[in-house]
Design an enzyme around this catalytic site. Structure first.
Site, PDB file in Angstrom:
ATOM      1  N   ARG A 159       0.830  -1.221   0.000  1.00  0.00           N
ATOM      2  CA  ARG A 159       0.000   0.000   0.000  1.00  0.00           C
ATOM      3  C   ARG A 159       0.857   1.260   0.000  1.00  0.00           C
ATOM      4  O   ARG A 159       0.442   2.309  -0.488  1.00  0.00           O
ATOM      5  CB  ARG A 159      -0.983  -0.032   1.173  1.00  0.00           C
ATOM      6  CG  ARG A 159      -2.016  -1.151   1.017  1.00  0.00           C
ATOM      7  CD  ARG A 159      -2.913  -1.280   2.230  1.00  0.00           C
ATOM      8  NE  ARG A 159      -2.225  -1.767   3.412  1.00  0.00           N
ATOM      9  CZ  ARG A 159      -2.120  -3.055   3.743  1.00  0.00           C
ATOM     10  NH1 ARG A 159      -2.674  -3.984   3.002  1.00  0.00           N
ATOM     11  NH2 ARG A 159      -1.461  -3.406   4.840  1.00  0.00           N
ATOM     12  N   GLU A 187       5.418 -10.343  15.299  1.00  0.00           N
ATOM     13  CA  GLU A 187       4.944 -10.879  16.576  1.00  0.00           C
ATOM     14  C   GLU A 187       5.447 -12.323  16.759  1.00  0.00           C
ATOM     15  O   GLU A 187       5.881 -12.716  17.830  1.00  0.00           O
ATOM     16  CB  GLU A 187       3.420 -10.817  16.605  1.00  0.00           C
ATOM     17  CG  GLU A 187       2.867 -10.932  18.000  1.00  0.00           C
ATOM     18  CD  GLU A 187       1.360 -10.770  18.014  1.00  0.00           C
ATOM     19  OE1 GLU A 187       0.808 -10.261  17.018  1.00  0.00           O
ATOM     20  OE2 GLU A 187       0.756 -11.158  19.026  1.00  0.00           O
TER      21      GLU A 187
HETATM   22  P1  AMP Z   1       4.470  -2.291  12.040  1.00  0.00           P
HETATM   23  O1  AMP Z   1       5.743  -2.822  11.441  1.00  0.00           O
HETATM   24  O2  AMP Z   1       4.069  -3.004  13.310  1.00  0.00           O
HETATM   25  O3  AMP Z   1       4.504  -0.782  12.214  1.00  0.00           O
HETATM   26  O4  AMP Z   1       3.298  -2.629  11.011  1.00  0.00           O
HETATM   27  C1  AMP Z   1       3.136  -1.824   9.897  1.00  0.00           C
HETATM   28  C2  AMP Z   1       2.813  -2.609   8.656  1.00  0.00           C
HETATM   29  O5  AMP Z   1       1.853  -3.634   8.890  1.00  0.00           O
HETATM   30  C3  AMP Z   1       2.203  -1.684   7.629  1.00  0.00           C
HETATM   31  O6  AMP Z   1       2.764  -1.996   6.346  1.00  0.00           O
HETATM   32  C4  AMP Z   1       0.720  -1.936   7.702  1.00  0.00           C
HETATM   33  O7  AMP Z   1       0.150  -1.949   6.419  1.00  0.00           O
HETATM   34  C5  AMP Z   1       0.568  -3.301   8.392  1.00  0.00           C
HETATM   35  N1  AMP Z   1      -0.342  -3.261   9.564  1.00  0.00           N
HETATM   36  C6  AMP Z   1       0.007  -3.468  10.864  1.00  0.00           C
HETATM   37  N2  AMP Z   1      -1.059  -3.391  11.683  1.00  0.00           N
HETATM   38  C7  AMP Z   1      -2.130  -3.116  10.903  1.00  0.00           C
HETATM   39  C8  AMP Z   1      -3.531  -2.878  11.160  1.00  0.00           C
HETATM   40  N3  AMP Z   1      -4.055  -2.916  12.401  1.00  0.00           N
HETATM   41  N4  AMP Z   1      -4.328  -2.594  10.113  1.00  0.00           N
HETATM   42  C9  AMP Z   1      -3.810  -2.530   8.844  1.00  0.00           C
HETATM   43  N5  AMP Z   1      -2.521  -2.749   8.535  1.00  0.00           N
HETATM   44  C10 AMP Z   1      -1.661  -3.035   9.539  1.00  0.00           C
END
Ligand code: AMP
Length: 178
Positions: free
Chosen positions: A61, A98
């Site tokens: 995205r 995770e």
């Molecule tokens: P992070 O690395 O934990 O910051 O996760 C970010 C990535 O995971 C991004 O590319 C988001 O598109 C996806 N992502 C993580 N959590 C969500 C969520 N609750 N809703 C949509 N996309 C998420």
């Protein structure tokens, strides 16, 4: 006509991709002409006057939003991809999920040496993915000045993680919880 708020274009899918996760789905924002344009305009506005040379977007995205931002700023675009997707010589950066780890990659010649880079993705949660992209761009000779997201989940602390690298973190809307 009044403009809708950015968060009102975003659809929440409960328990996706697994129980307990509230998935913030930006496809409903992207499919709306005003929602898409308003978001890209806002992402660009946030960086008016900043000394940006290139824009990087995180698969998938982040490509849609980052590509539009790069076009509007008149800058080149760096795709940050999941492992194994890029055809030429790559460099990779592991990051923690995770459960387990994943790897993002860029082409070794994707970043102009010394370039100030703006990183774009749809959402920041823990900041792990964005941090991996920041490290990668740094190793390739660039410097991530700013990072912009449509959605921020403040409870997961991604902002602090990136600000630790002296990066200006901006988001268009926030959602409580994780
Ligand atoms: P992070 O690395 O934990 O910051 O996760 C970010 C990535 O995971 C991004 O590319 C988001 O598109 C996806 N992502 C993580 N959590 C969500 C969520 N609750 N809703 C949509 N996309 C998420």
């Amino acid at each position: 006509m009044t403009l809708k708020k950015i968060e009102d274009y975003i659809r929440t899918i409960p328990d996706y991709p697994k129980p307990g996760i509230q998935f913030r789905d930006v496809t409903t924002l992207l499919s709306d002409a005003q929602g898409f344009r308003q978001s890209v305009d806002a992402l660009v506005q946030l960086h008016v006057g900043a000394d940006i040379d290139m824009v990087a977007g995180i698969e998938a995205r982040g490509f849609i939003l980052g590509g539009a931002v790069a076009h509007q700023l008149g800058k080149g675009f760096i795709p940050v991809r999941k492992k194994g997707k890029l055809p030429a010589e790559t460099m990779g950066q592991e990051y923690e999920l995770e459960y387990g780890t994943d790897i993002v990659e860029i082409h070794t010649d994707a970043v102009t040496k010394g370039a100030n880079v703006l990183l774009v993705d749809d959402l920041i949660a823990t900041g792990g993915t964005a941090e991996a992209a920041v490290k990668l761009i740094g190793r390739a000779g660039g410097n991530v000045l700013g990072a912009s997201f449509v959605v921020e989940l403040p409870a997961l602390g991604g902002r602090d993680r990136l600000e630790g690298y002296d990066i200006e973190v901006l988001s268009l809307c926030t959602f409580e919880g994780d």
